[in-house]
Design a protein around this motif. Structure first.
Motif, PDB file in Angstrom:
ATOM      1  N   ASP A 123     -36.638  65.442 -35.632  1.00 34.44           N
ATOM      2  CA  ASP A 123     -37.489  65.859 -34.937  1.00 34.44           C
ATOM      3  C   ASP A 123     -37.120  67.380 -34.373  1.00 34.44           C
ATOM      4  OD1 ASP A 123     -39.252  66.549 -32.601  1.00 34.44           O
ATOM      5  OD2 ASP A 123     -38.609  64.951 -31.400  1.00 34.44           O
ATOM      6  N   PRO A 124     -37.440  68.391 -34.868  1.00 36.66           N
ATOM      7  CA  PRO A 124     -36.554  69.750 -34.612  1.00 36.66           C
ATOM      8  C   PRO A 124     -37.077  70.256 -33.024  1.00 36.66           C
ATOM      9  CG  PRO A 124     -38.724  69.942 -36.031  1.00 36.66           C
ATOM     10  CD  PRO A 124     -38.259  68.607 -35.996  1.00 36.66           C
ATOM     11  N   ALA A 125     -37.825  69.606 -32.524  1.00 37.32           N
ATOM     12  CA  ALA A 125     -38.113  69.969 -30.869  1.00 37.32           C
ATOM     13  C   ALA A 125     -37.031  69.611 -30.208  1.00 37.32           C
ATOM     14  CB  ALA A 125     -39.321  69.299 -30.493  1.00 37.32           C
ATOM     15  N   THR A 126     -36.313  68.419 -30.418  1.00 34.72           N
ATOM     16  CA  THR A 126     -35.066  68.143 -29.804  1.00 34.72           C
ATOM     17  C   THR A 126     -33.731  68.614 -30.675  1.00 34.72           C
ATOM     18  OG1 THR A 126     -34.708  66.026 -31.172  1.00 34.72           O
ATOM     19  CG2 THR A 126     -36.294  66.068 -29.186  1.00 34.72           C
ATOM     20  N   GLN A 127     -33.851  69.280 -31.480  1.00 36.90           N
ATOM     21  CA  GLN A 127     -32.652  69.719 -32.232  1.00 36.90           C
ATOM     22  C   GLN A 127     -32.512  71.199 -32.092  1.00 36.90           C
ATOM     23  OE1 GLN A 127     -33.977  67.879 -35.941  1.00 36.90           O
ATOM     24  NE2 GLN A 127     -32.001  67.121 -36.177  1.00 36.90           N
ATOM     25  N   TRP A 128     -31.359  71.802 -32.637  1.00 34.25           N
ATOM     26  CA  TRP A 128     -31.157  73.233 -32.335  1.00 34.25           C
ATOM     27  C   TRP A 128     -31.402  73.857 -33.855  1.00 34.25           C
ATOM     28  CZ3 TRP A 128     -28.543  69.611 -29.610  1.00 34.25           C
ATOM     29  CH2 TRP A 128     -28.600  69.740 -28.071  1.00 34.25           C
ATOM     30  N   GLY A 129     -31.402  75.334 -33.991  1.00 36.21           N
ATOM     31  CA  GLY A 129     -31.325  75.701 -35.114  1.00 36.21           C
ATOM     32  C   GLY A 129     -30.364  76.902 -35.339  1.00 36.21           C
ATOM     33  N   PRO A 130     -29.951  77.125 -36.549  1.00 38.79           N
ATOM     34  CA  PRO A 130     -28.901  77.951 -36.696  1.00 38.79           C
ATOM     35  C   PRO A 130     -29.314  79.482 -36.699  1.00 38.79           C
ATOM     36  CG  PRO A 130     -29.549  77.095 -38.978  1.00 38.79           C
ATOM     37  CD  PRO A 130     -30.003  76.383 -37.775  1.00 38.79           C
ATOM     38  N   LEU A 131     -28.647  80.273 -35.765  1.00 38.63           N
ATOM     39  CA  LEU A 131     -29.173  81.794 -35.856  1.00 38.63           C
ATOM     40  C   LEU A 131     -28.688  82.416 -36.891  1.00 38.63           C
ATOM     41  CD1 LEU A 131     -28.933  83.377 -32.398  1.00 38.63           C
ATOM     42  CD2 LEU A 131     -28.383  84.527 -34.293  1.00 38.63           C
ATOM     43  N   LEU A 132     -29.593  83.190 -37.685  1.00 35.37           N
ATOM     44  CA  LEU A 132     -29.341  83.596 -38.970  1.00 35.37           C
ATOM     45  C   LEU A 132     -29.351  85.259 -38.985  1.00 35.37           C
ATOM     46  CD1 LEU A 132     -30.247  80.786 -41.442  1.00 35.37           C
ATOM     47  CD2 LEU A 132     -28.056  81.002 -40.574  1.00 35.37           C
ATOM     48  N   GLU A 133     -28.567  85.842 -38.937  1.00 30.24           N
ATOM     49  CA  GLU A 133     -29.027  87.431 -38.748  1.00 30.24           C
ATOM     50  C   GLU A 133     -29.757  87.911 -39.855  1.00 30.24           C
ATOM     51  OE1 GLU A 133     -26.589  91.648 -37.875  1.00 30.24           O
ATOM     52  OE2 GLU A 133     -25.542  89.783 -38.433  1.00 30.24           O
ATOM     53  N   THR A 134     -29.224  87.637 -41.013  1.00 26.38           N
ATOM     54  CA  THR A 134     -29.463  88.365 -42.437  1.00 26.38           C
ATOM     55  C   THR A 134     -30.797  87.691 -43.004  1.00 26.38           C
ATOM     56  OG1 THR A 134     -28.041  87.373 -43.646  1.00 26.38           O
ATOM     57  CG2 THR A 134     -27.630  89.595 -42.927  1.00 26.38           C
ATOM     58  N   ALA A 135     -31.607  86.748 -42.140  1.00 21.52           N
ATOM     59  CA  ALA A 135     -32.666  86.212 -42.641  1.00 21.52           C
ATOM     60  C   ALA A 135     -33.775  86.753 -41.691  1.00 21.52           C
ATOM     61  CB  ALA A 135     -32.583  84.690 -42.600  1.00 21.52           C
ATOM     62  N   VAL A 136     -33.577  87.546 -40.926  1.00 18.67           N
ATOM     63  CA  VAL A 136     -34.512  87.994 -39.751  1.00 18.67           C
ATOM     64  C   VAL A 136     -34.800  89.367 -39.940  1.00 18.67           C
ATOM     65  CG1 VAL A 136     -34.953  88.394 -37.299  1.00 18.67           C
ATOM     66  CG2 VAL A 136     -33.930  86.120 -38.334  1.00 18.67           C
ATOM     67  N   TRP A 137     -36.124  89.708 -39.832  1.00 15.80           N
ATOM     68  CA  TRP A 137     -36.595  91.443 -39.696  1.00 15.80           C
ATOM     69  C   TRP A 137     -37.702  91.485 -38.412  1.00 15.80           C
ATOM     70  CZ3 TRP A 137     -35.464  89.001 -44.352  1.00 15.80           C
ATOM     71  CH2 TRP A 137     -34.456  89.954 -45.105  1.00 15.80           C
ATOM     72  N   GLY A 138     -37.497  92.262 -37.757  1.00 19.46           N
ATOM     73  CA  GLY A 138     -38.540  92.883 -36.778  1.00 19.46           C
ATOM     74  C   GLY A 138     -39.634  93.575 -37.540  1.00 19.46           C
ATOM     75  N   ARG A 139     -40.769  93.660 -36.873  1.00 15.34           N
ATOM     76  CA  ARG A 139     -41.810  94.356 -37.767  1.00 15.34           C
ATOM     77  C   ARG A 139     -42.307  95.480 -37.209  1.00 15.34           C
ATOM     78  NH1 ARG A 139     -42.530  89.015 -37.844  1.00 15.34           N
ATOM     79  NH2 ARG A 139     -44.276  88.940 -36.775  1.00 15.34           N
TER      80      ARG A 139
END
Length: 452
Positions: free
Chosen positions: A231-247
């Motif tokens: 249940d990802p709503a109750t879990q945390w996610g890894p913060l992945l810098e190089t998987a992210v772009w702003g547009r």
């Protein structure tokens, strides 16, 4: 917050959504092979290899009436190319008009035979003379190969947008973690290693301006809620810098819509990850504790809420670390103290990658219909911070708050004072005052005793 690697694997979701990019393909006829053609001789070039030999007499004739008659006895010059053809070399292939052309060379070695005469009228003698020289025939061959086509999906462009990825590759079993995961965000959508330094994105929250009481669905502000596997709503996610772009759109403005381009966009956000946090532990050697503190770096912006949230989670006797700190080693009750220190006002940024994503694009705690202003974010952080202060004090945890440095606004001082347990707020404008404050806190806490 750099707490991800303190958690068991089950506390981190297997799939998480990022402001990222997805490769888009199109169906094309792709050359997968070539049918070989028949090699043919394209041309030859002859060249000498070395100098001429000396002339030697190979035949003598007598009773030759004159020089012309002698010359008539001279054999024709010729080339003897009877040696075997050598192996191919300098092979090169290119395409032209959709066909593949392969070129290569071979050598055939031989000899050039060059005749001459020498005539003596005294005794009517005609001598036939010969000299030789090595010669090479360089043969150029070509072969035209016909392409074999197959329909395949090929890279067309990237769609920059929110994308959900499988990040379970970070999990190495139990509470062990890998330092990177392969995601399809590389060149033309190929998998590439995306590193993880341990910082995390918070779990489910709600968009609201009222936190009294804390909304039930705001799991990010629930100190004790245990994650539910799957249940990802109750879990945390890894913060992945190089998987992210702003547009940005074609006019250079930030956009929350999909941007389609074959180019590699700039990241368009800032990112910092704090030093890895430590669980509650006993420090038997002061120098070890000093070394840990000396390695801490004050980087990034100032988000009072997230630091307090994880301080509370690490300390709570009924939360995710309860098995490690619910009671003393002898089973006795524990008097709990949390010391929160900050060096200034709340400082937020909508273009910084934080525990709630890149807030301009993700908008997890502000209106989904408009980009958050700095004022919106600061109000959110301060409201959540005060809500967490009350939640901590309601768990019978003594909350000490220390403000350090000059220039802290009156509003921030008020919030920090209201956050602290009554009488537990300190304001230090310099290092000397800070040391005095911490000595006072230590003396106060040291008067307490564990009880059974």
């Amino acid at each position: 917050m750099n707490v991800g690697k303190l958690l068991p694997n089950d506390y981190i979701a297997d799939r998480w959504t990022y402001q990222s990019r997805e490769a888009v393909t199109r169906l094309e006829n792709v050359v997968v092979d070539y049918t070989p053609g028949t090699p043919y001789l394209y041309g030859s070039t002859f060249y000498y290899d070395g100098g001429w030999s000396g002339r030697s007499t190979i035949d003598t004739h007598y009773d030759v009436r004159n020089r012309n008659a002698c010359n008539d006895l001279q054999p024709e010059d010729y080339d003897d190319m009877s040696d075997s053809e050598g192996s191919r070399y300098n092979e090169y292939t290119w395409t032209s008009g959709g066909q593949q052309i392969t070129r290569w060379y071979t050598d055939v070695r031989g000899s050039r035979y060059d005749y001459s005469t020498s005539y003596s009228s005294r005794n009517d003698r005609c001598q036939i003379r010969l000299r030789t020289r090595d010669i090479v025939e360089q043969r150029e061959y070509r072969q035209v190969n016909t392409p074999v086509y197959e329909q395949q999906q090929v890279f067309s462009h990237y769609d920059y947008k929110p994308v959900t990825f499988n990040v379970s590759g970070l999990k190495a079993g139990g509470s062990t973690w890998n330092g990177s995961v392969d995601l399809p965000v590389g060149n033309e959508g190929l998998d590439t290693g995306v590193s993880w330094d341990g910082c995390i994105e918070e779990r489910q929250t709600v968009r609201t301006t009222s936190f009294s009481p804390i909304p039930v669905a705001a799991y990010d502000l629930d100190i004790d809620r245990m994650p539910t596997t799957g249940d990802p709503a109750t879990q945390w996610g890894p913060l992945l810098e190089t998987a992210v772009w702003g547009r940005y759109d074609n006019y250079g403005n930030r956009t929350s819509g999909t941007v389609s381009t074959s180019n590699n966009l700039s990241r368009n956000f800032s990112y910092t990850c704090a030093n890895e946090a430590r669980k509650l532990q006993r420090w038997d050697t002061p120098s070890d504790f000093d070394a840990y503190l000396d390695d801490l770096d004050a980087i990034g912006s100032t988000y009072h809420d997230i630091g307090l949230i994880w301080g509370a989670r690490l300390l709570s006797p009924t939360g995710i670390f309860a098995s490690e700190n619910a009671a003393s080693d002898t089973g006795g009750a524990i008097d709990r103290h949390l010391i929160f220190m900050t060096d200034g006002d709340t400082v937020t940024s909508s273009t910084q990658y934080t525990s709630y994503g890149v807030e301009w694009y993700d908008r997890r705690r502000t209106s989904a219909n408009s980009a958050p202003s700095t004022s919106d974010l600061t109000t959110q952080v301060n409201s959540r911070f005060l809500a967490m202060c009350n939640a901590i004090k309601n768990k019978n945890i003594t909350l000490w708050v220390v403000s350090f440095g000059n220039g802290v606004s009156a509003g921030s001082i008020t919030n920090l004072r209201n956050c602290a347990t009554s009488g537990k707020f300190y304001n230090a404008s310099n290092s000397a005052e800070l040391l005095t404050n911490f000595r006072s806190i230590a003396n106060d806490i040291s008067q307490l005793r564990l009880t059974n």
